[in-house]
Every structure is written in structure tokens, then in C-alpha cells.
Design a protein around this motif. Sequence first.
Motif, mmCIF file in Angstrom:
data_model
loop_
_atom_site.group_PDB
_atom_site.id
_atom_site.type_symbol
_atom_site.label_atom_id
_atom_site.label_comp_id
_atom_site.label_asym_id
_atom_site.label_seq_id
_atom_site.Cartn_x
_atom_site.Cartn_y
_atom_site.Cartn_z
ATOM 1 N N LYS A 201 -67.867 7.896 25.233
ATOM 2 C CA LYS A 201 -68.747 6.920 24.127
ATOM 3 C C LYS A 201 -69.211 7.479 22.991
ATOM 4 O O LYS A 201 -69.469 7.217 21.857
ATOM 5 N N THR A 202 -69.812 9.093 23.287
ATOM 6 C CA THR A 202 -70.377 9.485 22.091
ATOM 7 C C THR A 202 -69.380 9.902 21.018
ATOM 8 O O THR A 202 -69.386 9.769 19.941
ATOM 9 N N ILE A 203 -68.284 10.361 21.403
ATOM 10 C CA ILE A 203 -67.144 10.792 20.676
ATOM 11 C C ILE A 203 -66.576 9.363 19.759
ATOM 12 O O ILE A 203 -66.424 9.682 18.493
ATOM 13 N N GLU A 204 -66.539 8.337 20.425
ATOM 14 C CA GLU A 204 -66.057 7.028 19.739
ATOM 15 C C GLU A 204 -67.352 6.782 18.646
ATOM 16 O O GLU A 204 -67.024 6.247 17.324
ATOM 17 N N GLU A 205 -68.507 6.891 19.015
ATOM 18 C CA GLU A 205 -69.678 6.567 18.023
ATOM 19 C C GLU A 205 -69.573 7.481 16.907
ATOM 20 O O GLU A 205 -69.787 7.039 15.958
ATOM 21 N N LEU A 206 -69.292 8.933 17.181
ATOM 22 C CA LEU A 206 -69.471 9.504 16.051
ATOM 23 C C LEU A 206 -68.163 9.419 15.301
ATOM 24 O O LEU A 206 -68.526 9.503 13.958
ATOM 25 N N HIS A 207 -66.966 9.015 15.738
ATOM 26 C CA HIS A 207 -66.044 8.611 14.956
ATOM 27 C C HIS A 207 -66.157 7.482 13.952
ATOM 28 O O HIS A 207 -65.938 7.344 12.643
ATOM 29 N N GLN A 208 -67.241 6.400 14.344
ATOM 30 C CA GLN A 208 -67.316 5.501 13.731
ATOM 31 C C GLN A 208 -68.374 5.685 12.642
ATOM 32 O O GLN A 208 -68.368 5.078 11.416
ATOM 33 N N MET A 209 -69.294 6.579 12.973
ATOM 34 C CA MET A 209 -70.174 7.002 11.928
ATOM 35 C C MET A 209 -69.663 7.960 10.787
ATOM 36 O O MET A 209 -69.819 7.697 9.709
ATOM 37 N N LEU A 210 -68.554 8.771 11.167
ATOM 38 C CA LEU A 210 -67.813 9.307 10.194
ATOM 39 C C LEU A 210 -67.085 8.515 9.166
ATOM 40 O O LEU A 210 -67.162 8.680 8.039
ATOM 41 N N GLU A 211 -66.734 7.305 9.581
ATOM 42 C CA GLU A 211 -65.925 6.429 9.021
ATOM 43 C C GLU A 211 -66.694 5.942 7.877
ATOM 44 O O GLU A 211 -66.530 5.677 6.820
ATOM 45 N N GLN A 212 -68.004 5.445 8.443
ATOM 46 C CA GLN A 212 -69.068 4.887 7.600
ATOM 47 C C GLN A 212 -69.338 5.894 6.342
ATOM 48 O O GLN A 212 -69.787 5.597 5.326
ATOM 49 N N GLN A 213 -69.629 7.312 6.900
ATOM 50 C CA GLN A 213 -69.909 8.315 5.737
ATOM 51 C C GLN A 213 -68.858 8.371 4.819
ATOM 52 O O GLN A 213 -69.210 8.551 3.460
ATOM 53 N N ARG A 214 -67.629 8.169 5.341
ATOM 54 C CA ARG A 214 -66.522 8.316 4.235
ATOM 55 C C ARG A 214 -66.799 7.238 3.157
ATOM 56 O O ARG A 214 -66.387 7.122 2.034
ATOM 57 N N GLU A 215 -66.982 5.911 3.792
ATOM 58 C CA GLU A 215 -67.045 4.742 2.845
ATOM 59 C C GLU A 215 -68.286 4.972 1.780
ATOM 60 O O GLU A 215 -68.247 4.517 0.843
ATOM 61 N N GLU A 216 -69.083 5.572 2.470
ATOM 62 C CA GLU A 216 -70.538 5.820 1.573
ATOM 63 C C GLU A 216 -70.186 6.909 0.557
ATOM 64 O O GLU A 216 -70.487 6.653 -0.679
ATOM 65 N N GLU A 217 -69.397 7.725 0.782
ATOM 66 C CA GLU A 217 -69.086 8.624 -0.216
ATOM 67 C C GLU A 217 -68.173 7.868 -1.340
ATOM 68 O O GLU A 217 -67.997 8.148 -2.317
ATOM 69 N N ARG A 218 -67.205 6.917 -0.889
ATOM 70 C CA ARG A 218 -66.463 6.437 -1.682
ATOM 71 C C ARG A 218 -67.183 5.444 -2.784
ATOM 72 O O ARG A 218 -67.049 5.585 -3.917
ATOM 73 N N GLN A 219 -68.299 4.853 -2.226
ATOM 74 C CA GLN A 219 -69.222 3.900 -2.911
ATOM 75 C C GLN A 219 -69.872 4.915 -3.913
ATOM 76 O O GLN A 219 -70.156 4.254 -5.005
#
Length: 229
Positions: A201-219
Motif C-alpha cells: 500500500k505504501t509503494i502504491e501511494e508513493l507511486h501516485q505521489m510521484l506521478e503528482q509531482q511529475r504533473e506539478e513539474e510540468r505545470q
Amino acid sequence: ESLLQRLSDLLRPTDPDRAALLGKALSESRQELIAPQLQEIVKKIERGELSEALKDQDQVLESMADLLELLLDENRANDIKAERQRMQEQLQEAKRLSSEQRQLREKTQQLDGSSKQSPTDLAKEQEKLAQKMKGSPESQSPPAKGQPKSDQKPSPDSSSSQGDKMQAAEQAMRAAKDKLAELQKQDATREQDKAIEQLEKTIEELHQMLEQQREEERQELLARLEARL
């Protein structure tokens, strides 16, 4: 405003991104009429209209605070990068711990069969893994500062949620160690499964947060490009 203009002109050939940021700050300062507001405050003080001057000062301070926040905007990219690196390290650590726990679970299942290890040996291994869990960064409280600013940043509860899951995994590991010491193979396996579940569950959560970070960097990149244009 004069200084912002000079710095923007000076940096434009060598650092267009920062020049664009300064230009944007200058534009917002003029739109908010900060300089005229300051001049009007001076006149009110000279006329003795102190209460009105105080109200105007509060208003112009808000505008200047917004301007300072904009000027600090160039640090956000570095904050995002540092946060992404931290989460990637946590992700790799969680994957490693999950892999070790799976291997230990297989050894537990092989007890009384082809295993060359005793329950006592496995209990010691389980204790060592629980100690690693306790010392892992993601099982501890997240840093209070350095968080990137963004409309798409992870939820404030995300880091605490990870910490809860990692603590639950550690507790399950210690429970599995106790069951192994008591020669209760099935109960130990059940606790090991709980630890693996929390880690996944922690691994999945971290994957999601990293994807949010990538989107933030794009923005952030789009915002800098817009400022340059």
C-alpha cells in the motif's frame, strides 16, 4: 520597480527564465499600483490622516507580500526536485523491505519441510527486518518545511498515511517474530502477510505521489514558458 526593470534587462541574454520572472513581478507591481499607493500613504501621513494611512499600509503590505512570493517562485522547482528525490528514495526502500519480507515469508512456509533454518533463526531475521523498518525514513514523521507549493501537490495527509502504514508493517513484523519464537508457523505467516500488505500500500501511494509531482513539474515548466512569452 526600477531595480526590477534593470535586473530583468541585465539577465535577459544569459538567464531568460529569471528575467521573465522579474518582468512578471514588475508587471504585477504596476497592476497593483504599489508605487502610487505608497506615494498616497506619504501624503496622508503628512496631512495627519493616520488611521487612513494605516488601512492603506495594510493593503499595500498584502500586495507586496504577494510580489515577494512571486519572486520566490523560482525556488519551487528546486523544492519539487528535492521532494521527488526524497520520495524516490522512500519508494526504493519500501520495495526492498517488501522483497525481504516476501523472502522471509517463503522461508517460514518451508519450516518443517526443506528449510535448513529453525524457527529461532527466522525469528531473529524477522527482528532484524523490523529494526530496519523502524529506522526507515518513511516510517518517521515527514519534514515540516520544504514542501512545494502547487494546486496539485499531494494531500497533507499523504506522508502521515505512509508513516501509519509503515508503523503497521513494523508491528506486524514484530508480531510475526513473536509467533515464530512460539513455533506458531501459520500465525507467523499471517502476520507476515499483513506486513507485506502494508508495504505494498505504501509503494502504491508513493507511486501516485510521484506521478503528482511529475504533473506539478510540468505545470511549473508551462508557467515559466508562459512568463517568458
